[in-house]
Write an enzyme that holds these catalytic residues in place. Sequence first.
Site, mmCIF file in Angstrom:
data_model
loop_
_atom_site.group_PDB
_atom_site.id
_atom_site.type_symbol
_atom_site.label_atom_id
_atom_site.label_comp_id
_atom_site.label_asym_id
_atom_site.label_seq_id
_atom_site.Cartn_x
_atom_site.Cartn_y
_atom_site.Cartn_z
ATOM 1 N N HIS A 16 35.034 39.048 35.957
ATOM 2 C CA HIS A 16 36.186 38.498 36.078
ATOM 3 C C HIS A 16 36.569 39.173 37.400
ATOM 4 O O HIS A 16 36.574 40.393 37.606
ATOM 5 C CB HIS A 16 37.319 38.659 35.048
ATOM 6 C CG HIS A 16 38.430 37.872 35.714
ATOM 7 N ND1 HIS A 16 39.398 38.658 36.313
ATOM 8 C CD2 HIS A 16 39.317 36.856 35.148
ATOM 9 C CE1 HIS A 16 40.434 37.753 36.563
ATOM 10 N NE2 HIS A 16 40.075 36.425 35.889
ATOM 11 N N GLU A 44 42.934 51.384 45.253
ATOM 12 C CA GLU A 44 43.024 50.220 44.898
ATOM 13 C C GLU A 44 42.003 49.268 45.509
ATOM 14 O O GLU A 44 41.489 49.558 46.506
ATOM 15 C CB GLU A 44 44.275 49.650 45.567
ATOM 16 C CG GLU A 44 45.573 50.523 44.981
ATOM 17 C CD GLU A 44 45.959 50.395 43.571
ATOM 18 O OE1 GLU A 44 45.545 49.641 43.053
ATOM 19 O OE2 GLU A 44 46.684 51.414 43.324
ATOM 20 N N GLU A 57 45.081 56.426 48.311
ATOM 21 C CA GLU A 57 45.482 57.965 48.807
ATOM 22 C C GLU A 57 44.395 58.729 48.037
ATOM 23 O O GLU A 57 44.371 58.558 46.684
ATOM 24 C CB GLU A 57 46.839 58.346 48.512
ATOM 25 C CG GLU A 57 47.720 57.275 49.194
ATOM 26 C CD GLU A 57 48.317 56.123 48.677
ATOM 27 O OE1 GLU A 57 47.896 54.993 49.238
ATOM 28 O OE2 GLU A 57 48.292 56.006 47.246
ATOM 29 N N PHE A 245 31.875 25.129 35.759
ATOM 30 C CA PHE A 245 32.304 26.466 36.148
ATOM 31 C C PHE A 245 31.208 27.284 36.758
ATOM 32 O O PHE A 245 30.848 28.226 36.206
ATOM 33 C CB PHE A 245 32.878 27.255 34.833
ATOM 34 C CG PHE A 245 33.716 28.548 35.136
ATOM 35 C CD1 PHE A 245 33.616 28.929 36.418
ATOM 36 C CD2 PHE A 245 33.946 29.257 34.093
ATOM 37 C CE1 PHE A 245 34.364 30.356 36.676
ATOM 38 C CE2 PHE A 245 34.523 30.606 34.398
ATOM 39 C CZ PHE A 245 34.835 31.187 35.486
ATOM 40 N N ASP A 253 38.149 33.263 43.090
ATOM 41 C CA ASP A 253 39.502 33.716 42.948
ATOM 42 C C ASP A 253 39.422 35.084 43.331
ATOM 43 O O ASP A 253 38.510 36.049 43.005
ATOM 44 C CB ASP A 253 39.889 33.736 41.474
ATOM 45 C CG ASP A 253 41.380 33.875 41.480
ATOM 46 O OD1 ASP A 253 42.100 34.104 42.637
ATOM 47 O OD2 ASP A 253 41.934 33.936 40.394
ATOM 48 N N ALA A 254 40.296 35.670 44.346
ATOM 49 C CA ALA A 254 40.576 36.966 44.854
ATOM 50 C C ALA A 254 40.675 37.965 43.548
ATOM 51 O O ALA A 254 41.184 37.587 42.703
ATOM 52 C CB ALA A 254 41.421 37.243 45.894
ATOM 53 N N ARG A 259 45.703 44.145 37.498
ATOM 54 C CA ARG A 259 46.289 42.917 37.255
ATOM 55 C C ARG A 259 45.794 42.277 35.710
ATOM 56 O O ARG A 259 46.540 41.372 35.198
ATOM 57 C CB ARG A 259 45.727 41.796 38.046
ATOM 58 C CG ARG A 259 46.490 42.073 39.438
ATOM 59 C CD ARG A 259 46.683 40.653 40.157
ATOM 60 N NE ARG A 259 45.127 39.814 40.357
ATOM 61 C CZ ARG A 259 45.086 38.894 41.368
ATOM 62 N NH1 ARG A 259 46.209 38.463 42.104
ATOM 63 N NH2 ARG A 259 43.960 38.336 41.514
ATOM 64 N N ASP A 286 50.772 57.296 34.161
ATOM 65 C CA ASP A 286 50.370 55.838 33.847
ATOM 66 C C ASP A 286 49.045 55.871 33.037
ATOM 67 O O ASP A 286 48.941 54.912 32.064
ATOM 68 C CB ASP A 286 50.290 54.977 35.124
ATOM 69 C CG ASP A 286 51.361 54.467 35.758
ATOM 70 O OD1 ASP A 286 52.350 54.482 34.984
ATOM 71 O OD2 ASP A 286 51.524 54.034 36.766
#
Length: 411
Positions: A16, A44, A57, A245, A253-254, A259, A286
């Site tokens: 994905h 990221e 960073e 598919f 899809d980006a 997410r 986190d």
Amino acid sequence: MRSNYLFTSESVSEGHPDKVSDQISDAIVDLFLSKDPEARVACETLTTTQKVVLAGEIRGKGIMDEAGNWAPGIEQEIEDTVRNTVREIGYEQDGFHWQTLDFSNNLHPQSAHIAQGVDASGNKDEGAGDQGIMFGFACDETPDLMPATLDYSHKILERMAADRHSGAAPFLEPDTKSQVTLRFENGKPVAATAIVVSTQHGKGYDEGDKEAELHAYVKKVIADVLPAELLSDETEYHINPTGSFEIGGPDGDAGLTGRKIIVDTYGGAAPHGGGAFSGKDPTKVDRSAAYITRYLAKNIVAAGLAKRCTIQLAYAIGVSKPLSLYVDTHGTGRIGDDAIEAAIKSIDKLGGLTPRAIRTHLGLNKPIYKKTAAYGHFGRKAQGDFFPWERLDLVEDLKAAVGAKAETADA
């Protein structure tokens, strides 16, 4: 807490686009921690048609200096890590190919103002890498003490990925999604009412005999994964319900890091604090505080203190001590939730649940994160060993800490 209901969770595969991004970000975390266990990483990743972009960073010995100069050879190592990650997932398509994709590295030095809040200095202990709330959860629905709907959703996709990699299912491509709906009676799963699997496939597997072969294969995987007593003639199957598919992954899809936080955690069966895990070193609460809360909740359920347990921790950036600890056993606890909170606080080896204590107790300053980035961070084994936050080595400590209170409640 309801006893009779339908509940649904989803999972997405390693192919994905968002999970491709998560795996790349965590592969970079592993690369940097292998060079400096105290490295600071916030990486990221954006993936799209024939493109991977890194941003974020970082700080670490042998990686980058404060002026933003890379250590010799590290830039090539970063690119090689990205391409190898995409290759291992299995992308060799015209729209996304590990060899020919365009790569852009935009990582830069960590903010000095963040660093001064997080780093230990003088009499100041290491502070949390950010403010926030983190949740952990465990329940007795599966042997791994995870929500059954999510557990089965993950395992369907893990099996399909294994068959794709081994060549047992050559018609499969990397991008796949699953969704499992179970009916619960008296709080226990009793039937699978609906199962959805959408899988990227080779050319022609959307019609005729090839489509039938694909559908039969997916149903066989489902039958192998779910307990037989949950499946019946009334179970609804939705296999590639849109039809074709063939175009999938970052070409379809980006993808972005972070997410799929509900897929990563408890499939909607428990609260989520909002922060993603992948791409972050373990000074970021986190990630590390979400791991310790899962560890605590799992040990509480394994110790027989409750059938379900949710735990919340909260932190302020730059402050080492958590602002709050909250336990909710959803009415299933053998003793009061406040007594369990007190028991947790009394266990010395936890070290007060500061960021450094968490990292030390769970051994988080190691390159272990890439393998967390698909099929969930909780309730599964990795390369034959549990992730450290899945250990059950706190069971006896918890039993000893609650001691007479639990015995009194039983009486």
